[in-house]
Design an enzyme around this catalytic site. Sequence first.
Site, mmCIF file in Angstrom:
data_model
loop_
_atom_site.group_PDB
_atom_site.id
_atom_site.type_symbol
_atom_site.label_atom_id
_atom_site.label_comp_id
_atom_site.label_asym_id
_atom_site.label_seq_id
_atom_site.Cartn_x
_atom_site.Cartn_y
_atom_site.Cartn_z
ATOM 1 N N TYR A 97 29.349 -30.929 -14.162
ATOM 2 C CA TYR A 97 27.855 -31.718 -14.126
ATOM 3 C C TYR A 97 28.517 -32.938 -15.104
ATOM 4 C CZ TYR A 97 22.912 -32.709 -15.015
ATOM 5 O OH TYR A 97 21.697 -33.452 -14.801
ATOM 6 N N ARG A 123 18.356 -42.971 -8.162
ATOM 7 C CA ARG A 123 18.672 -43.515 -9.804
ATOM 8 C C ARG A 123 19.570 -42.313 -9.956
ATOM 9 N NH1 ARG A 123 18.030 -42.150 -14.557
ATOM 10 N NH2 ARG A 123 16.753 -40.433 -14.224
ATOM 11 N N LYS A 172 23.928 -29.443 -10.545
ATOM 12 C CA LYS A 172 22.655 -29.000 -11.193
ATOM 13 C C LYS A 172 22.569 -27.402 -10.819
ATOM 14 C CE LYS A 172 19.454 -30.969 -13.574
ATOM 15 N NZ LYS A 172 19.695 -32.184 -14.640
ATOM 16 N N GLU A 186 15.117 -34.579 -8.840
ATOM 17 C CA GLU A 186 16.124 -34.833 -9.611
ATOM 18 C C GLU A 186 16.571 -36.348 -9.331
ATOM 19 O OE1 GLU A 186 18.999 -34.583 -12.645
ATOM 20 O OE2 GLU A 186 17.607 -33.183 -11.964
ATOM 21 N N ASP A 187 16.783 -37.214 -10.406
ATOM 22 C CA ASP A 187 17.202 -38.699 -10.242
ATOM 23 C C ASP A 187 16.523 -39.346 -8.976
ATOM 24 O OD1 ASP A 187 18.773 -38.165 -12.188
ATOM 25 O OD2 ASP A 187 20.652 -38.056 -11.258
ATOM 26 N N ASP A 209 14.087 -35.128 -14.926
ATOM 27 C CA ASP A 209 14.051 -36.249 -15.536
ATOM 28 C C ASP A 209 12.957 -36.617 -16.249
ATOM 29 O OD1 ASP A 209 16.777 -37.040 -14.279
ATOM 30 O OD2 ASP A 209 15.342 -37.117 -12.473
ATOM 31 N N ASN A 268 22.900 -40.954 -20.157
ATOM 32 C CA ASN A 268 24.160 -40.581 -19.523
ATOM 33 C C ASN A 268 24.631 -41.511 -18.361
ATOM 34 O OD1 ASN A 268 24.811 -37.910 -20.297
ATOM 35 N ND2 ASN A 268 22.820 -37.346 -19.662
#
Length: 623
Positions: free
Chosen positions: A143, A196, A214, A285-286, A309, A464
């Site tokens: 990760y 993203r 993940k 996610e993202d 997020d 991150n």
Amino acid sequence: MGIANKLRLSSSSLSRILHRRILYSSAVRSFTTSEGHRPTIVHKQGLDILHDPWFNKGTAFTMTERNRLDLRGLLPPNVMDSEQQIFRFMTDLKRLEEQARDGPSDPNALAKWRILNRLHDRNETMYYKVLINNIEEYAPIVYTPTVGLVCQNYSGLFRRPRGMYFSAEDRGEMMSMVYNWPAEQVDMIVVTDGSRILGLGDLGVHGIGIAVGKLDLYVAAAGINPQRVLPVMIDVGTNNEKLRNDPMYLGLQQRRLEDDDYIDVIDEFMEAVYTRWPHVIVQFEDFQSKWAFKLLQRYRCTYRMFNDDVQGTAGVAIAGLLGAVRAQGRPMIDFPKMKIVVAGAGSAGIGVLNAARKTMARMLGNTETAFDSAQSQFWVVDAQGLITEGRENIDPEAQPFARKTKEMERQGLKEGATLVEVVREVKPDVLLGLSAVGGLFSKEVLEAMKGSTSTRPAIFAMSNPTKNAECTPQDAFSILGENMIFASGSPFKNVEFGNGHVGHCNQGNNMYLFPGIGLGTLLSGAPIVSDGMLQAASECLAAYMSEEEVLEGIIYPPISRIRDITKRIAAAVIKEAIEEDLVEGYREMDAREIQKLDEEGLMEYVENNMWNPEYPTLVYKDD
């Protein structure tokens, strides 16, 4: 009699044979006409053929073959011939080695990822046993931060597909495509649109790496059965011009869909997966901020879903903030008195703000006055400076946190004030970074934090991957001294002061929370992931550390304890679901049985349902 039984065919078997004969005859006509040779007959479909090194073509399978062999959705959408595949492999391999030096601080991180990935391909049980037994060492490999480098170089690393790919070109087909995945039961899906990825921006179809990583943590930390997880990439195009113009790019080479076209694709995906797997939990996610919030509000009251997020990052940050209160020797109920400057108003920043406001308001009684009082504790700074009511075209999600203009004038601040100016005037207890701008907490900003009214100020550099962290722990401790609290989103080494004391670099990684949230939701059978369940998870994490540890500046536990942390958080989530009357049962445990469990019983229930990587005894059975 035995021979007769062997010759007897079921109607379904006969139908499959007839269907394949029809496909074969059509394939012979097609191939003979266009290429002048007969096709190779195979007795495999779907993932079975992709996992067979003799027949697998990877991205070279044509769309006709993908439909014929049930491969649609199991490969990235872009079709390449063998020459393109070889060129892509050689080009990206060289590029990968060049970029590796700009990657994670461990120069061997990518090599370790490759070795682990090969083990994953060969022996899944052994892979997860290695990961669980060495989680502190290998979590940063599978990760963050290494997964960021993997996503950036995904086309060069692509060997064996994991998960499913749904693209804009699959509209109208998703309801049937989900049946190309062989698992009859899926408990957890992590889905991204690649818009993203971490702090790296739009990586398009390469974002599948974040979903894979993940889910590795869901298996390792929460004990979700690896045969029941599914990473998903929704490819609606990319606005990354460099990727779009790269002939070796594996995704759709078009601009991203927008507005209703985009929503239609996500709606169809959600309907398809919940039609086949009604009890699955979907973690978003993202996704870029504008869609992260809209999709969360669109689906959260209908499906078992959450956005890591927005909600996971918020939960981990809240736990850290509550830990910072404890580190000052104060009770957590003092949290509403903390002054917090937040740098960053994207999905993560706004998610933290909303969660912190709700937590403060609940501690103050959940009245309208309580919400107003909680809201007054935040100052939000984005790329344009301090956000006030005087800003034009303010983001609707940031609107509730815009400061009143007259109030700011009394503080000597105005719309667009810089981060340094805000820190100097506010003198906050906490400076919280969720900006994805590396080095944003400059020497000048950290010097301004010396004026904090707190006896033990806190710096949270949560962005991150590592290069996007707002500052390093060395920067912060060298300026603010050893009495401060430091937390980050990426791993850093503790700082040695040379006097026997240590500056603890607390990694506020989302993996502390999302596995427990997912596992607790799964085992409770709750139809939604409520705010109360998320808050219960945060408070459980905040209370996990002992008083002695917190007073030493340790506000997050070591990753080595992740299985125990996840078990406790899952139990806390189930307990909250019981209190909110959301429990509907799981497998043989009906809702009434779960509701009767005390704290010890909940812990045992969770532990008994966590998968462990042990080799089962195998017995062959003829179909």
